[in-house]
Scaffold this active site. Structure first.
Site, PDB file in Angstrom:
ATOM      1  N   CYS A   1      75.563 -41.232 -38.578  1.00  0.00           N
ATOM      2  CA  CYS A   1      76.971 -41.377 -38.163  1.00  0.00           C
ATOM      3  C   CYS A   1      77.157 -42.484 -37.127  1.00  0.00           C
ATOM      4  O   CYS A   1      78.272 -42.981 -36.944  1.00  0.00           O
ATOM      5  CB  CYS A   1      77.501 -40.055 -37.636  1.00  0.00           C
ATOM      6  SG  CYS A   1      77.527 -38.775 -38.892  1.00  0.00           S
TER       7      CYS A   1
ATOM      8  N   HIS B   1      84.166 -42.052 -33.646  1.00  0.00           N
ATOM      9  CA  HIS B   1      83.643 -41.485 -34.893  1.00  0.00           C
ATOM     10  C   HIS B   1      84.467 -40.233 -35.209  1.00  0.00           C
ATOM     11  O   HIS B   1      84.754 -39.424 -34.324  1.00  0.00           O
ATOM     12  CB  HIS B   1      82.165 -41.118 -34.708  1.00  0.00           C
ATOM     13  CG  HIS B   1      81.600 -40.333 -35.853  1.00  0.00           C
ATOM     14  ND1 HIS B   1      81.807 -40.694 -37.173  1.00  0.00           N
ATOM     15  CD2 HIS B   1      80.844 -39.198 -35.878  1.00  0.00           C
ATOM     16  CE1 HIS B   1      81.193 -39.820 -37.949  1.00  0.00           C
ATOM     17  NE2 HIS B   1      80.609 -38.902 -37.197  1.00  0.00           N
TER      18      HIS B   1
ATOM     19  N   ASN C   1      84.588 -36.078 -42.181  1.00  0.00           N
ATOM     20  CA  ASN C   1      83.529 -36.871 -41.555  1.00  0.00           C
ATOM     21  C   ASN C   1      82.888 -37.755 -42.632  1.00  0.00           C
ATOM     22  O   ASN C   1      82.195 -37.255 -43.517  1.00  0.00           O
ATOM     23  CB  ASN C   1      82.498 -35.933 -40.924  1.00  0.00           C
ATOM     24  CG  ASN C   1      81.391 -36.675 -40.188  1.00  0.00           C
ATOM     25  OD1 ASN C   1      81.230 -37.881 -40.357  1.00  0.00           O
ATOM     26  ND2 ASN C   1      80.626 -35.949 -39.400  1.00  0.00           N
TER      27      ASN C   1
HETATM   28  O1  UT7 Z   1      78.925 -36.629 -37.575  1.00  0.00           O
HETATM   29  C1  UT7 Z   1      77.787 -36.105 -36.983  1.00  0.00           C
HETATM   30  C2  UT7 Z   1      78.132 -35.251 -35.898  1.00  0.00           C
HETATM   31  N1  UT7 Z   1      78.506 -33.935 -36.359  1.00  0.00           N
HETATM   32  C3  UT7 Z   1      79.361 -33.272 -35.643  1.00  0.00           C
HETATM   33  O2  UT7 Z   1      79.883 -33.818 -34.707  1.00  0.00           O
HETATM   34  C4  UT7 Z   1      79.626 -31.825 -35.963  1.00  0.00           C
HETATM   35  C5  UT7 Z   1      79.524 -31.044 -34.708  1.00  0.00           C
HETATM   36  N2  UT7 Z   1      79.821 -29.628 -34.829  1.00  0.00           N
HETATM   37  C6  UT7 Z   1      81.051 -29.174 -35.159  1.00  0.00           C
HETATM   38  O3  UT7 Z   1      81.951 -29.928 -35.458  1.00  0.00           O
HETATM   39  C7  UT7 Z   1      81.285 -27.688 -35.077  1.00  0.00           C
HETATM   40  O4  UT7 Z   1      80.207 -27.061 -34.464  1.00  0.00           O
HETATM   41  C8  UT7 Z   1      81.544 -27.040 -36.465  1.00  0.00           C
HETATM   42  C9  UT7 Z   1      82.910 -27.470 -37.007  1.00  0.00           C
HETATM   43  C10 UT7 Z   1      80.455 -27.425 -37.420  1.00  0.00           C
HETATM   44  C11 UT7 Z   1      81.577 -25.523 -36.337  1.00  0.00           C
HETATM   45  O5  UT7 Z   1      82.495 -25.107 -35.351  1.00  0.00           O
HETATM   46  P1  UT7 Z   1      82.109 -23.948 -34.312  1.00  0.00           P
HETATM   47  O6  UT7 Z   1      83.295 -23.690 -33.501  1.00  0.00           O
HETATM   48  O7  UT7 Z   1      80.853 -24.427 -33.612  1.00  0.00           O
HETATM   49  O8  UT7 Z   1      81.840 -22.721 -35.266  1.00  0.00           O
HETATM   50  P2  UT7 Z   1      80.519 -21.838 -35.452  1.00  0.00           P
HETATM   51  O9  UT7 Z   1      79.463 -22.646 -36.133  1.00  0.00           O
HETATM   52  O10 UT7 Z   1      80.193 -21.229 -34.150  1.00  0.00           O
HETATM   53  O11 UT7 Z   1      81.013 -20.734 -36.405  1.00  0.00           O
HETATM   54  C12 UT7 Z   1      81.959 -19.756 -35.989  1.00  0.00           C
HETATM   55  C13 UT7 Z   1      82.159 -18.725 -37.083  1.00  0.00           C
HETATM   56  C14 UT7 Z   1      80.874 -18.109 -37.598  1.00  0.00           C
HETATM   57  O12 UT7 Z   1      81.147 -16.739 -37.867  1.00  0.00           O
HETATM   58  P3  UT7 Z   1      80.652 -15.606 -36.834  1.00  0.00           P
HETATM   59  O13 UT7 Z   1      79.169 -15.742 -36.776  1.00  0.00           O
HETATM   60  O14 UT7 Z   1      81.335 -15.936 -35.539  1.00  0.00           O
HETATM   61  O15 UT7 Z   1      81.142 -14.354 -37.470  1.00  0.00           O
HETATM   62  C15 UT7 Z   1      80.630 -18.815 -38.907  1.00  0.00           C
HETATM   63  O16 UT7 Z   1      79.933 -18.037 -39.830  1.00  0.00           O
HETATM   64  O17 UT7 Z   1      82.775 -19.362 -38.233  1.00  0.00           O
HETATM   65  C16 UT7 Z   1      82.028 -19.047 -39.400  1.00  0.00           C
HETATM   66  N3  UT7 Z   1      82.117 -20.159 -40.320  1.00  0.00           N
HETATM   67  C17 UT7 Z   1      83.088 -20.306 -41.244  1.00  0.00           C
HETATM   68  N4  UT7 Z   1      84.124 -19.529 -41.579  1.00  0.00           N
HETATM   69  C18 UT7 Z   1      84.950 -19.991 -42.547  1.00  0.00           C
HETATM   70  C19 UT7 Z   1      81.296 -21.232 -40.376  1.00  0.00           C
HETATM   71  N5  UT7 Z   1      81.726 -22.093 -41.339  1.00  0.00           N
HETATM   72  C20 UT7 Z   1      82.827 -21.529 -41.879  1.00  0.00           C
HETATM   73  C21 UT7 Z   1      83.721 -21.932 -42.900  1.00  0.00           C
HETATM   74  N6  UT7 Z   1      84.764 -21.148 -43.190  1.00  0.00           N
HETATM   75  N7  UT7 Z   1      83.578 -23.107 -43.559  1.00  0.00           N
END
Ligand code: UT7
Length: 324
Positions: free
Chosen positions: A114, A251, A281
């Site tokens: 990225c 980005h 992304n």
């Molecule tokens: O380009 C390279 C750089 N990459 C990035 O910058 C990405 C960086 N990370 C992020 O953008 C975020 O961490 C994410 C968007 C990937 C995730 O957001 P988050 O607020 O960190 O969510 P999480 O991973 O903590 O997930 C929260 C909840 C989980 O459920 P529980 O365990 O709280 O019950 C996940 O299972 O959301 C659930 N979840 C989803 N639910 C519906 C994870 N993915 C999904 C989904 N739809 N697609």
């Protein structure tokens, strides 16, 4: 008299197929509400069957050449940032060279995921300042839809495909100060001890293309901290502070990362170019896409001071300060 690498033209290309969050609800256990609230993404473009990264890159390159009023014969080098080249080799850049009818010069890929476009801009700037090239096509192009594991909802809803390109041209400036147009400072970093936070589990070691794997929360934490740091460092090298900036062009991975970084820098969102809602992304393509869309929207104007920053797999990150 100082030589600067100045942007002479810009363009982009997005595949025709638009995939909305509602479309993804049909194939992944997710919701429009979750994707929008966690990432800001509403839709993304996916390549069609048979359409490749070099096709996207060549279309963006043609648009940038048109904007610069130049032809392929005027270009000395192509630097193409991508992690999704059509084949392991040759480079996607040489494929673009053939597709746009460029028979002279040289072309190569830069792989910094990225952060790829930041690395490519910095490399192209160095080619120009060292006198190895006068005009460089700098491209970011990706087909990340090819790396998605559709069983993994935590990653598959976040990425998209596309390409952006610009022509960097050597220009003699009279002042040699930070009032010049062109690239004014660059700041690059990587730290390989974090390679397990974001990677593709395929390659020559497995004999497969593999799927993207990401520890999202950890990447998020590094992103917010490192992006503001590198943007500040690049601005400082150019003799500026965040208040001097007309536009942050970040980005486009996650709206929450974009706004947290702007907040850390003390820059209001009115001065940030945001396209993540429409593209998802697109890895190395996200910054040239945002630059091109920012110009087309009338946000970025000639003479504006820009800082552009990115982080991704490696981890690799960095920033470039340029006057448009
Ligand atoms: O380009 C390279 C750089 N990459 C990035 O910058 C990405 C960086 N990370 C992020 O953008 C975020 O961490 C994410 C968007 C990937 C995730 O957001 P988050 O607020 O960190 O969510 P999480 O991973 O903590 O997930 C929260 C909840 C989980 O459920 P529980 O365990 O709280 O019950 C996940 O299972 O959301 C659930 N979840 C989803 N639910 C519906 C994870 N993915 C999904 C989904 N739809 N697609």
């Amino acid at each position: 008299m100082t030589i600067r690498a100045v942007v002479a033209g810009i363009g982009h290309y997005l595949p025709q197929n638009i995939v909305t969050n509602a479309d993804l609800e049909k194939i992944v256990d997710t919701s429009d509400e979750w994707i929008k609230s966690r990432s800001g993404i509403e839709r993304r473009h996916f390549v069609a069957k048979g359409e490749t990264t070099s096709d996207l890159a060549a279309a963006a390159a043609r648009a940038a050449l048109l904007d610069a009023n130049l032809s392929a014969g005027d270009i000395d080098a192509i630097v193409l940032a991508t992690s999704t080249a059509d084949l392991t080799f040759p480079s996607a850049a040489t494929m673009v060279q053939a597709k746009i009818g460029m028979r002279q010069g040289f072309a190569f890929d830069v792989q910094a995921v990225c952060a790829g476009f930041i690395y490519a801009l910095s490399t192209a700037n160095a080619l120009i300042l060292s006198g190895q090239a006068k005009r460089v096509l700098v491209i970011g192009a990706e087909s990340f839809s090819k790396l998605m594991d559709w069983q993994d909802r935590t990653t598959s809803v976040l990425f998209g495909d596309g390409a952006g390109a610009l022509v960097l041209e050597a220009e003699e400036t009279a002042t040699g100060t930070n009032k010049d147009r062109g690239i004014l400072a660059t700041d690059l970093h990587s730290d390989g001890q974090f390679s397990d936070l974001l990677y593709v589990d395929g390659g020559t070691s497995t004999g497969t293309t593999g799927f993207l794997r990401m520890q999202g929360k950890e990447v998020f934490r590094h992103a917010v901290e490192k992006l503001a740091q590198t943007a500040h460092a690049a601005l400082e090298k150019a003799g500026f502070g965040a208040n001097d900036v007309d536009w942050i062009v970040p980005h486009q991975a996650n709206l929450r990362i974009i706004s947290a970084t702007a907040q850390r820098m003390g820059v209001e969102m009115e001065r940030v170019v945001v396209t993540v809602q429409d593209h998802g992304n697109t890895s190395a393509a996200s910054i040239p896409l945002a630059l091109s869309v920012g110009v087309a929207r009338g946000q970025i104007k000639r003479g504006d001071l820009l800082v552009t920053e990115a982080i991704g797999g490696g981890l690799a990150w960095g920033a470039v300060v340029l006057r448009w």
